[in-house]
Design a protein around this motif. Structure first.
Motif, PDB file in Angstrom:
ATOM      1  N   ALA A   1      94.901  32.095  38.638  1.00  0.00           N
ATOM      2  CA  ALA A   1      95.784  30.933  38.568  1.00  0.00           C
ATOM      3  C   ALA A   1      96.367  30.893  37.164  1.00  0.00           C
ATOM      4  O   ALA A   1      95.807  31.448  36.235  1.00  0.00           O
ATOM      5  CB  ALA A   1      94.999  29.673  38.884  1.00  0.00           C
ATOM      6  N   TRP A   2      97.464  30.165  36.999  1.00  0.00           N
ATOM      7  CA  TRP A   2      98.242  30.487  35.799  1.00  0.00           C
ATOM      8  C   TRP A   2      97.677  29.919  34.494  1.00  0.00           C
ATOM      9  O   TRP A   2      97.273  28.784  34.401  1.00  0.00           O
ATOM     10  CB  TRP A   2      99.705  30.127  35.996  1.00  0.00           C
ATOM     11  CG  TRP A   2     100.189  28.758  35.677  1.00  0.00           C
ATOM     12  CD1 TRP A   2     100.284  27.696  36.523  1.00  0.00           C
ATOM     13  CD2 TRP A   2     100.739  28.326  34.426  1.00  0.00           C
ATOM     14  NE1 TRP A   2     100.847  26.627  35.880  1.00  0.00           N
ATOM     15  CE2 TRP A   2     101.136  26.981  34.599  1.00  0.00           C
ATOM     16  CE3 TRP A   2     100.933  28.932  33.189  1.00  0.00           C
ATOM     17  CZ2 TRP A   2     101.712  26.245  33.572  1.00  0.00           C
ATOM     18  CZ3 TRP A   2     101.504  28.199  32.167  1.00  0.00           C
ATOM     19  CH2 TRP A   2     101.888  26.868  32.365  1.00  0.00           C
TER      20      TRP A   2
ATOM     21  N   ARG B   1     102.818  33.407  32.178  1.00  0.00           N
ATOM     22  CA  ARG B   1     104.232  33.018  32.174  1.00  0.00           C
ATOM     23  C   ARG B   1     104.904  33.303  30.841  1.00  0.00           C
ATOM     24  O   ARG B   1     106.001  32.818  30.575  1.00  0.00           O
ATOM     25  CB  ARG B   1     104.367  31.536  32.509  1.00  0.00           C
ATOM     26  CG  ARG B   1     103.853  31.204  33.916  1.00  0.00           C
ATOM     27  CD  ARG B   1     104.330  29.850  34.357  1.00  0.00           C
ATOM     28  NE  ARG B   1     103.658  29.434  35.587  1.00  0.00           N
ATOM     29  CZ  ARG B   1     103.824  28.255  36.161  1.00  0.00           C
ATOM     30  NH1 ARG B   1     104.632  27.367  35.619  1.00  0.00           N
ATOM     31  NH2 ARG B   1     103.186  27.942  37.266  1.00  0.00           N
ATOM     32  N   GLY B   2     104.261  34.090  30.003  1.00  0.00           N
ATOM     33  CA  GLY B   2     104.853  34.409  28.709  1.00  0.00           C
ATOM     34  C   GLY B   2     105.122  33.175  27.880  1.00  0.00           C
ATOM     35  O   GLY B   2     106.101  33.111  27.129  1.00  0.00           O
TER      36      GLY B   2
ATOM     37  N   THR C   1     102.257  22.480  32.419  1.00  0.00           N
ATOM     38  CA  THR C   1     100.910  21.993  32.695  1.00  0.00           C
ATOM     39  C   THR C   1     100.256  22.961  33.663  1.00  0.00           C
ATOM     40  O   THR C   1     100.668  23.062  34.823  1.00  0.00           O
ATOM     41  CB  THR C   1     100.931  20.570  33.284  1.00  0.00           C
ATOM     42  OG1 THR C   1     101.566  19.684  32.357  1.00  0.00           O
ATOM     43  CG2 THR C   1      99.530  20.080  33.581  1.00  0.00           C
ATOM     44  N   GLY C   2      99.248  23.682  33.185  1.00  0.00           N
ATOM     45  CA  GLY C   2      98.694  24.750  34.007  1.00  0.00           C
ATOM     46  C   GLY C   2      97.234  24.599  34.361  1.00  0.00           C
ATOM     47  O   GLY C   2      96.699  25.406  35.129  1.00  0.00           O
ATOM     48  N   MET C   3      96.561  23.578  33.827  1.00  0.00           N
ATOM     49  CA  MET C   3      95.119  23.450  34.045  1.00  0.00           C
ATOM     50  C   MET C   3      94.770  21.994  34.280  1.00  0.00           C
ATOM     51  O   MET C   3      95.320  21.103  33.631  1.00  0.00           O
ATOM     52  CB  MET C   3      94.348  23.994  32.837  1.00  0.00           C
ATOM     53  CG  MET C   3      92.839  24.106  33.043  1.00  0.00           C
ATOM     54  SD  MET C   3      91.971  24.755  31.565  1.00  0.00           S
ATOM     55  CE  MET C   3      92.660  26.425  31.450  1.00  0.00           C
ATOM     56  N   ILE C   4      93.855  21.759  35.215  1.00  0.00           N
ATOM     57  CA  ILE C   4      93.357  20.415  35.479  1.00  0.00           C
ATOM     58  C   ILE C   4      91.836  20.459  35.429  1.00  0.00           C
ATOM     59  O   ILE C   4      91.207  21.287  36.085  1.00  0.00           O
ATOM     60  CB  ILE C   4      93.893  19.865  36.815  1.00  0.00           C
ATOM     61  CG1 ILE C   4      93.554  18.383  36.978  1.00  0.00           C
ATOM     62  CG2 ILE C   4      93.402  20.690  38.001  1.00  0.00           C
ATOM     63  CD1 ILE C   4      94.350  17.704  38.089  1.00  0.00           C
TER      64      ILE C   4
END
Length: 406
Positions: free
Chosen positions: A17-18, A23-24, A218-221
Motif C-alpha cells: 500500500a502506498w 508515488r515519488g 495522505t497515505g497512512m491511517i
C-alpha cells in the motif's frame, strides 16, 4: 503521547500500500547550505525517509504543552477538551476551538517545516471529528473536519506525506490522558460497542481520504494510538476488524491496489501484543514505535542516553516496516532541570542526542518528532521548531549522522 519500553529489534519487509516512495513524493532538491563566514554551497539531496513532526495539540489539545493558548481559550483550569467544552458550553467552545485551529498551525508553519527539510506530518485526531459518532453525554468541539480538510490540502500542496492517527478513541483508550480528548477515570474503549464507533470513524475517514483531492498525499491511517496494555480483545477483535473494515471500504470505492492506504498499528514493543498475530504476512501495513528514553529503564547518564540511541534497532517479530511515530529530547523527570541536563546550558549535548536518535530511527521508514511546537518557556525539548530556534536542531536533517558521533 507517553513513554514506551525500548526493544532491540530488527527491520525486515517492504509495504505494497502506498508510501511516499511509491508515488515519488519526496523529490530531490537543491539547497543552499551555510559553511560559515557568510559563505554557502549548493547541495543536492534526495531524502527517502519520512522526516516529520506531530501536529500535537492541534485537534486534540494537551494542556501541558500549550498552557498560554489554553488559558486564552478560557480553558486554563480544565484538564481536557471534554472538560473545556462542558465548562464553556457548546457554542462558546466551538468558537474558541475554531480560533485555536486557525492559529495553532498555519500555512507558515508548513512552509517552515519544508525549509527545515521535513517532508511529513502526523496528525492526531479524535473520533469526534466525525460528529455523527458523538452521543448526547459527550462534549467535544464541533467543526474540526473542515479544518482537517484544509490542513490536508496545505500538506498536499507542499508534497508532504500525511499520517492520520486515531489518537482519541470512543470512551477513551487510556485513563488520565488528555491525548484521548478526556481526562477519564476509566478506559471504556475495550468493548464491542465502542470498537464499532471506531470502525465507523476509520471508514468515514478512509472514504474522505479517497474521495477528497485535498488528501492526495495522505497515505497512512493509524487505527489507535497508545492503547492500554491489558486488554485481550484489542488484537483479535479490534485490530483484525479495523483492518477488514478499511479494506472493505476501499473495495466498495473501487480503490486500486497501489492507492490503498497503509494501515498502521502500534508495534509489539509498545507492550499491548503483536498485531502480526492477526495480520499474518500482509504487506500493506506498517507499525508505530514510540521511543521516549525519558521513561526507559536505563542508566541516567549522558553516555548512556547516547549509547542507547546509537545502538537502537527495532521492528522484530515481523513488525515492519516501522515508523518511530513519537520521540523527543526530554529526559528523566527527576533529572531534567539538574545542572547536567537543563536545556539552556547543555545545548551541545542535546544536539548530539538529536543526531543519535535521527540516525537510529532512519534505520526504519523514518520518524515524527513530538511535537512541532510547544509553549514551555525556554524548554525546547518537546518542540522541534523551538529547538531549531534555540540552535539545537539544525536546519538540515542530513547533519544528524555527523552530530551523533556514534
Amino acid at each position: 503521547m507517553r513513554g514506551s519500553l525500548l526493544s532491540l529489534l530488527t527491520l525486515t519487509s517492504a509495504v505494497s500500500a502506498w508510501l511516499p516512495a511509491e508515488r515519488g513524493l519526496f523529490k530531490s532538491e537543491t539547497r543552499s547550505l551555510s559553511i560559515g563566514q557568510g559563505r554557502s554551497i549548493n547541495r543536492r539531496y534526495n531524502p527517502d525517509k519520512i522526516r516529520g513532526v506531530n501536529l500535537g495539540s492541534l485537534f486534540i489539545v494537551e494542556p501541558w504543552m500549550m498552557g498560554q493558548a489554553w488559558s486564552e481559550m478560557g480553558c486554563g483550569d480544565q484538564k481536557s477538551e471534554f472538560d473545556c467544552v462542558l465548562k464553556l458550553g457548546q457554542d462558546a467552545a466551538d468558537a474558541a476551538f475554531k480560533q485555536h485551529w486557525d492559529t495553532w498551525i498555519t500555512e507558515e508553519d508548513l512552509d517552515k517545516m519544508k525549509q527545515l527539510g521535513l517532508n511529513a506530518v502526523r496528525v492526531p485526531v479524535g473520533y469526534w471529528m466525525v460528529e455523527e459518532l458523538v452521543d448526547a453525554s459527550e462534549h467535544f468541539p464541533r467543526g474540526g473536519l473542515e479544518y482537517m480538510d484544509r490542513l490536508a490540502g496545505w500538506a498536499a500542496a507542499r508534497d508532504m506525506y500525511v499520517v492520520l492517527d486515531l489518537h482519541g478513541a470512543p470512551f477513551s483508550q487510556e485513563i488520565h490522558q488528555p491525548f484521548t480528548g478526556q481526562y477519564s477515570e476509566e478506559a471504556g474503549f475495550y468493548q464491542t460497542s465502542q470498537y464499532e464507533r471506531a470502525y465507523t470513524f476509520l471508514q468515514k475517514m478512509t472514504e474522505r481520504i479517497h474521495q477528497n483531492d485535498a488528501y492526495r498525499t495522505t497515505g497512512m491511517i493509524e487505527v489507535l494510538n497508545e492503547p492500554q496494555r491489558t486488554h485481550d480483545s484489542l488484537i483479535p477483535e479490534f485490530y483484525a476488524t479495523a483492518y477488514s473494515k478499511i479494506r472493505e471500504t476501499e473495495a466498495n470505492l473501487g480503490v486500486s491496489e497501489d492507492r490503498k492506504l497503509t494501515i498502521q498499528y502500534m508495534a509489539e514493543s509498545w507492550g499491548a501484543g503483536n498485531p502480526r498475530n492477526v495480520l499474518g504476512d500482509k504487506n500493506d501495513v506498517a507499525f508505530d514505535d514510540h521511543r521516549y528514553l525519558k521513561w526507559a529503564q536505563i542508566e541516567q547518564s549522558k553516555p548512556s542516553y547516547i549509547a542507547t540511541s546509537c545502538g537502537d534497532t527495532f521492528g522484530g517479530n515481523n513488525n515492519s516496516p516501522i515508523v518511530v511515530g513519537e520521540w523527543s529530547l526530554a529526559v528523566d523527570s527527576n533529572q531534567e532541570m539538574n545542572a547536567d541536563w537543563e536545556p539552556q546550558g547543555n545545548k551541545d549535548w542535546y544536539k548530539q542526542w538529536w543526531g543519535a536518535q535521527v540516525q537510529a530511527y532512519e534505520k526504519g521508514l523514518g520518524w515524527f518528532f513530538w511535537s512541532w511546537k510547544v509553549q514551555l518557556g525556554d524548554d525546547y525539548r518537546w518542540g522541534y521548531r523551538n529547538a531549531v530556534e534555540a540552535g539545537v536542531i539544525p536546519s538540515n536533517p542530513d547533519e544528524a549522522a555527523g552530530l551523533a558521533k556514534c
